[in-house]
Design a protein around this motif. Sequence first.
Motif, PDB file in Angstrom:
ATOM      1  N   ASN A 136      33.722  31.192  24.807  1.00 28.43           N
ATOM      2  CA  ASN A 136      34.567  31.283  26.010  1.00 28.43           C
ATOM      3  C   ASN A 136      33.547  31.233  27.130  1.00 28.43           C
ATOM      4  O   ASN A 136      34.678  31.959  27.674  1.00 28.43           O
ATOM      5  CB  ASN A 136      35.678  30.602  25.904  1.00 28.43           C
ATOM      6  N   GLU A 137      32.567  30.956  27.740  1.00 31.52           N
ATOM      7  CA  GLU A 137      31.572  31.272  28.417  1.00 31.52           C
ATOM      8  C   GLU A 137      31.719  32.949  28.328  1.00 31.52           C
ATOM      9  O   GLU A 137      32.139  34.118  28.891  1.00 31.52           O
ATOM     10  CB  GLU A 137      32.419  31.507  29.734  1.00 31.52           C
ATOM     11  N   GLY A 138      31.634  33.503  26.868  1.00 30.96           N
ATOM     12  CA  GLY A 138      31.342  34.429  26.876  1.00 30.96           C
ATOM     13  C   GLY A 138      32.427  34.845  25.945  1.00 30.96           C
ATOM     14  O   GLY A 138      32.687  36.314  25.485  1.00 30.96           O
ATOM     15  N   TYR A 139      33.899  34.981  25.934  1.00 29.07           N
ATOM     16  CA  TYR A 139      35.045  35.403  25.748  1.00 29.07           C
ATOM     17  C   TYR A 139      35.047  34.970  23.986  1.00 29.07           C
ATOM     18  O   TYR A 139      35.493  33.547  23.749  1.00 29.07           O
ATOM     19  CB  TYR A 139      36.086  35.263  26.105  1.00 29.07           C
ATOM     20  N   VAL A 140      36.391  35.128  23.145  1.00 25.27           N
ATOM     21  CA  VAL A 140      36.700  34.788  22.448  1.00 25.27           C
ATOM     22  C   VAL A 140      37.958  34.981  22.168  1.00 25.27           C
ATOM     23  O   VAL A 140      38.666  36.253  22.201  1.00 25.27           O
ATOM     24  CB  VAL A 140      36.332  35.522  21.154  1.00 25.27           C
ATOM     25  N   TYR A 141      38.905  34.158  21.686  1.00 28.62           N
ATOM     26  CA  TYR A 141      40.324  34.301  21.341  1.00 28.62           C
ATOM     27  C   TYR A 141      40.664  34.404  19.770  1.00 28.62           C
ATOM     28  O   TYR A 141      40.590  33.565  19.312  1.00 28.62           O
ATOM     29  CB  TYR A 141      41.067  33.168  22.546  1.00 28.62           C
ATOM     30  N   ILE A 142      42.199  35.971  20.472  1.00 34.56           N
ATOM     31  CA  ILE A 142      41.885  35.931  19.062  1.00 34.56           C
ATOM     32  C   ILE A 142      43.481  35.817  18.758  1.00 34.56           C
ATOM     33  O   ILE A 142      44.527  36.417  19.663  1.00 34.56           O
ATOM     34  CB  ILE A 142      41.389  37.436  17.883  1.00 34.56           C
TER      35      ILE A 142
END
Length: 369
Positions: free
Chosen positions: A345-351
């Motif tokens: 996500n544009e360099g991010y990850v959601y956990i």
Amino acid sequence: MKVELQYLVVTATVCTLLFSSCCLNVSTDETRAGSGPGSNSPAVNFAAFREHFDRVYDVNSEEFHRRHLYYQVGDKNKRETETCRGGTVDTFCTLMNSKNSIQRHAYLKNVSLTPQSAQYGINKFSDFSQEEFKDLYLRATADRAPPYTGLKTEGLPAKFDWREKAVVAPVQNQQACGSCWAFSVVGAMQSVHAIQGSPLTQLSVQQVLDCSYQNKGCNGGSTVRALNWLKQTREKLVPQKEYPYKAKTGICHFFPQSHGGVSVENFTAHDFSGQEEAMMGQLVEKGPLAAIVDAVSWQDYLGGIIQHHCSSQWSNHAVLVVGYNTMGDIPYWIVQNSWGTTWGNEGYVYIRIGGNVCGIADSVAAVVL
């Protein structure tokens, strides 16, 4: 001919599924899979993949044929019998034993069917073997952290994101260097420095990479050992522009004590497994947190909220937790990675919050400047 035609139809169907960017029904733009180029990429064949991700290897080279093989059918992990012996069945072994990348994607997608689930498919790492990806990018080690025994913070907001306060630096790219541990520590330091009222300044990751003698530079390291070094030496990190990142380990450049910079006064490191609400409080009170996770399956990640298929048994990658969101059906951590903005996500990850997904709560460090 009939068999070949059936094979082509099946292959085309799988490729269509892998590259669909409309396969989620999510409630927020933030968790929508597909903000990176891999999700809606036209790369349904290797030539298109190379063009899309700017691969420049010669078509007649050994590297071309090797990358094509990894992209097309993946590779058999050479160490699978050693790593997975004893009859253990877990996500790591399942992924490493997948015979090809399409099987790997199918496995990941089949266990990710809940709302806002993470999506997997072709991305910037699809021409890497699983072993090569692990050796290049998953080089962090986790020192055992004591269980958190403090109190939970009362009255936490339902959503909190340090990015909204302009104290989180842009996503960086570690490139082909196992320096995630340094990016994680430096990311926490520069955010806390900004939270305390200083201008947000990108500090030198290369300085930590070259000078943290308890670690191994591009060959890997520990966030706790890096913070220990910073605390013991009172080394001042200079701005990145003074000591730029080179994606390779170099000779330590020393600065006089009179030189300006940012030093670590103290830090805490705890195991928050089973106590992720308390971890939320630490994030709000102390700033972005340096965490060690299991990121084996992230080679194929496109976006969305990771809710399955990573364990806390294979800690191998360092990240920066910058926020959380509990307002939707699936509460999640907002995590900055160091693989550039074209990943996830544009360099991010959601956990997902709860259950210690990916070992997100196993070893979490907060910085005190």
